[in-house]
Design a protein around this motif. Structure first.
Motif, mmCIF file in Angstrom:
data_model
loop_
_atom_site.group_PDB
_atom_site.id
_atom_site.type_symbol
_atom_site.label_atom_id
_atom_site.label_comp_id
_atom_site.label_asym_id
_atom_site.label_seq_id
_atom_site.Cartn_x
_atom_site.Cartn_y
_atom_site.Cartn_z
ATOM 1 N N SER A 198 -2.801 3.443 -6.017
ATOM 2 C CA SER A 198 -2.395 2.443 -4.815
ATOM 3 C C SER A 198 -1.263 1.505 -5.469
ATOM 4 O O SER A 198 -0.556 1.098 -4.849
ATOM 5 C CB SER A 198 -3.618 1.841 -4.360
ATOM 6 O OG SER A 198 -4.326 1.007 -5.254
ATOM 7 N N VAL A 199 -1.614 1.076 -6.603
ATOM 8 C CA VAL A 199 -0.816 0.102 -7.221
ATOM 9 C C VAL A 199 0.727 0.550 -7.467
ATOM 10 O O VAL A 199 1.552 0.170 -7.434
ATOM 11 C CB VAL A 199 -1.223 -0.290 -8.835
ATOM 12 C CG1 VAL A 199 -0.099 -1.149 -9.237
ATOM 13 C CG2 VAL A 199 -2.466 -1.136 -8.746
ATOM 14 N N LEU A 200 0.712 1.930 -7.895
ATOM 15 C CA LEU A 200 2.062 2.662 -8.027
ATOM 16 C C LEU A 200 2.598 3.173 -6.641
ATOM 17 O O LEU A 200 3.616 3.450 -6.629
ATOM 18 C CB LEU A 200 1.714 3.949 -8.980
ATOM 19 C CG LEU A 200 1.475 3.701 -10.166
ATOM 20 C CD1 LEU A 200 0.954 5.262 -11.173
ATOM 21 C CD2 LEU A 200 2.642 3.072 -11.165
ATOM 22 N N THR A 201 1.991 2.676 -5.632
ATOM 23 C CA THR A 201 2.718 2.933 -4.270
ATOM 24 C C THR A 201 2.900 1.694 -3.582
ATOM 25 O O THR A 201 4.082 1.689 -3.186
ATOM 26 C CB THR A 201 1.625 3.876 -3.185
ATOM 27 O OG1 THR A 201 1.149 4.859 -4.113
ATOM 28 C CG2 THR A 201 2.064 3.806 -1.907
ATOM 29 N N ARG A 202 2.160 0.542 -3.748
ATOM 30 C CA ARG A 202 2.534 -0.770 -3.302
ATOM 31 C C ARG A 202 1.950 -1.832 -4.387
ATOM 32 O O ARG A 202 0.928 -1.597 -4.722
ATOM 33 C CB ARG A 202 2.260 -0.955 -2.037
ATOM 34 C CG ARG A 202 2.755 -0.179 -0.876
ATOM 35 C CD ARG A 202 2.328 -0.474 0.605
ATOM 36 N NE ARG A 202 2.811 -1.830 0.753
ATOM 37 C CZ ARG A 202 4.104 -2.244 1.148
ATOM 38 N NH1 ARG A 202 4.800 -1.501 1.373
ATOM 39 N NH2 ARG A 202 4.154 -3.731 1.476
ATOM 40 N N THR A 203 2.793 -2.838 -4.581
ATOM 41 C CA THR A 203 2.210 -3.896 -5.678
ATOM 42 C C THR A 203 1.119 -4.559 -5.075
ATOM 43 O O THR A 203 0.253 -5.233 -5.934
ATOM 44 C CB THR A 203 3.389 -4.759 -5.992
ATOM 45 O OG1 THR A 203 4.245 -5.296 -4.796
ATOM 46 C CG2 THR A 203 4.609 -4.119 -6.777
ATOM 47 N N SER B 189 -3.967 -6.334 -6.281
ATOM 48 C CA SER B 189 -5.239 -7.175 -5.822
ATOM 49 C C SER B 189 -6.495 -6.162 -5.594
ATOM 50 O O SER B 189 -7.569 -6.553 -6.040
ATOM 51 C CB SER B 189 -5.016 -7.740 -4.545
ATOM 52 O OG SER B 189 -4.816 -6.754 -3.231
ATOM 53 N N LEU B 190 -6.417 -5.025 -5.134
ATOM 54 C CA LEU B 190 -7.560 -4.058 -5.226
ATOM 55 C C LEU B 190 -7.698 -3.641 -6.908
ATOM 56 O O LEU B 190 -8.838 -3.479 -7.018
ATOM 57 C CB LEU B 190 -7.082 -2.696 -4.808
ATOM 58 C CG LEU B 190 -8.009 -1.510 -4.707
ATOM 59 C CD1 LEU B 190 -9.243 -1.926 -3.980
ATOM 60 C CD2 LEU B 190 -7.247 -0.444 -3.789
ATOM 61 N N ALA B 191 -6.886 -3.295 -7.790
ATOM 62 C CA ALA B 191 -7.188 -3.622 -9.180
ATOM 63 C C ALA B 191 -7.964 -4.428 -9.637
ATOM 64 O O ALA B 191 -9.111 -4.218 -10.347
ATOM 65 C CB ALA B 191 -5.708 -3.112 -10.007
ATOM 66 N N ILE B 192 -7.742 -5.836 -9.336
ATOM 67 C CA ILE B 192 -8.625 -6.822 -9.885
ATOM 68 C C ILE B 192 -9.804 -6.558 -9.245
ATOM 69 O O ILE B 192 -10.884 -7.095 -9.937
ATOM 70 C CB ILE B 192 -7.640 -8.118 -9.423
ATOM 71 C CG1 ILE B 192 -6.432 -8.293 -10.403
ATOM 72 C CG2 ILE B 192 -8.635 -9.198 -9.751
ATOM 73 C CD1 ILE B 192 -5.502 -9.372 -9.761
ATOM 74 N N ILE C 294 -13.322 1.308 -15.692
ATOM 75 C CA ILE C 294 -12.211 1.071 -14.617
ATOM 76 C C ILE C 294 -11.001 0.566 -15.193
ATOM 77 O O ILE C 294 -9.898 0.876 -14.971
ATOM 78 C CB ILE C 294 -12.799 0.287 -13.473
ATOM 79 C CG1 ILE C 294 -13.927 1.268 -12.689
ATOM 80 C CG2 ILE C 294 -11.661 -0.022 -12.694
ATOM 81 C CD1 ILE C 294 -14.549 0.232 -11.650
ATOM 82 N N GLY C 295 -10.972 -0.503 -16.001
ATOM 83 C CA GLY C 295 -9.974 -1.201 -16.746
ATOM 84 C C GLY C 295 -9.322 -0.041 -17.745
ATOM 85 O O GLY C 295 -7.896 -0.410 -17.496
ATOM 86 N N ALA C 296 -10.116 0.566 -18.235
ATOM 87 C CA ALA C 296 -9.457 1.387 -19.414
ATOM 88 C C ALA C 296 -8.517 2.351 -18.489
ATOM 89 O O ALA C 296 -7.362 2.813 -18.929
ATOM 90 C CB ALA C 296 -10.465 1.970 -20.198
ATOM 91 N N VAL C 297 -8.934 3.028 -17.479
ATOM 92 C CA VAL C 297 -8.338 4.064 -16.795
ATOM 93 C C VAL C 297 -7.015 3.359 -16.085
ATOM 94 O O VAL C 297 -6.098 3.906 -16.006
ATOM 95 C CB VAL C 297 -9.411 4.384 -15.737
ATOM 96 C CG1 VAL C 297 -8.409 5.484 -14.811
ATOM 97 C CG2 VAL C 297 -10.463 5.518 -16.205
ATOM 98 N N LEU C 298 -7.309 2.191 -15.476
ATOM 99 C CA LEU C 298 -6.236 1.429 -14.757
ATOM 100 C C LEU C 298 -5.103 1.188 -15.899
ATOM 101 O O LEU C 298 -3.985 1.231 -15.693
ATOM 102 C CB LEU C 298 -6.653 0.152 -14.223
ATOM 103 C CG LEU C 298 -7.324 0.350 -13.083
ATOM 104 C CD1 LEU C 298 -8.007 -1.129 -12.507
ATOM 105 C CD2 LEU C 298 -6.647 0.916 -11.950
ATOM 106 N N LEU C 299 -5.511 0.536 -17.061
ATOM 107 C CA LEU C 299 -4.408 0.290 -18.229
ATOM 108 C C LEU C 299 -3.783 1.627 -18.689
ATOM 109 O O LEU C 299 -2.476 1.668 -18.907
ATOM 110 C CB LEU C 299 -5.398 -0.179 -19.281
ATOM 111 C CG LEU C 299 -4.432 -0.577 -20.430
ATOM 112 C CD1 LEU C 299 -3.333 -1.900 -19.940
ATOM 113 C CD2 LEU C 299 -5.080 -1.188 -21.561
#
Length: 172
Positions: free
Chosen positions: A131-136, A140-143, A161-166
């Motif tokens: 979702s972050v890679l689709t729209r910035t 907010s969803l990542a946070i 979750i944080g490690a995967v996102l990173l």
């Protein structure tokens, strides 16, 4: 964008939606003859996100099947929602990834099997990254995806979750 040269690469906007459209352009490169085909990923993502939202209402809120079907039909036929399917815009693909992520991140609640819960969290985190890679606005969803387990006292879930996102977002 025709006004931007091939080099340097355009890195200002999230790359996932243009990457999806590039797959369609590789199949049929004759623009504007391929415009209807370019709308297919958006329409499919819109339909899938309505279905996932209905599933979310059913699973998370315990809504009745009749209510869920009614709400899903109203959402799918809403003029604004239908208008989004007529344009090449990333909103519906983002809606799909965000809704799927929420469904996966809420799935582990109440599960006794730690392995299953970790798999759902892993998939949810990857969908948040998509979702972050689709729209910035997905930031907010990542946070929220990291903050929610922290607020519940589940540091290991937040760390996963944080490690995967990173790992997924650092290359961009």
């Amino acid at each position: 964008v025709l006004s931007i040269p091939g080099e340097p690469l355009q890195t200002k906007y999230p790359p996932l939606y243009p990457a999806v459209l590039s797959l369609v352009l590789r199949m049929r490169p004759d623009f504007p003859g391929n415009y209807a085909l370019l709308l297919v990923p958006t329409a499919l993502a819109g339909a899938a996100s309505v279905g996932l939202a209905a599933l979310y209402w059913r699973r998370v809120f315990g809504a009745s099947a009749r209510l869920v079907v009614g709400i899903a039909l109203l959402a799918a036929l809403a003029p604004t929602w239908l208008a989004f399917t007529r344009y090449n815009m990333s909103e519906l693909l983002y809606a799909f990834f965000a809704t799927a992520a929420l469904l996966c991140l809420d799935a582990p609640a109440g599960r006794a099997n730690a392995r299953s819960s970790s798999a759902w969290l892993l998939l949810g985190a990857m969908l948040v990254a998509a979702s972050v890679l689709t729209r910035t606005i997905g930031i907010s969803l990542a946070i929220a995806a990291v903050a929610a387990p922290l607020l519940r006292g589940k540091r290991s879930d937040a760390l996963l979750i944080g490690a995967v996102l990173l790992a997924c977002l650092a290359p961009w």
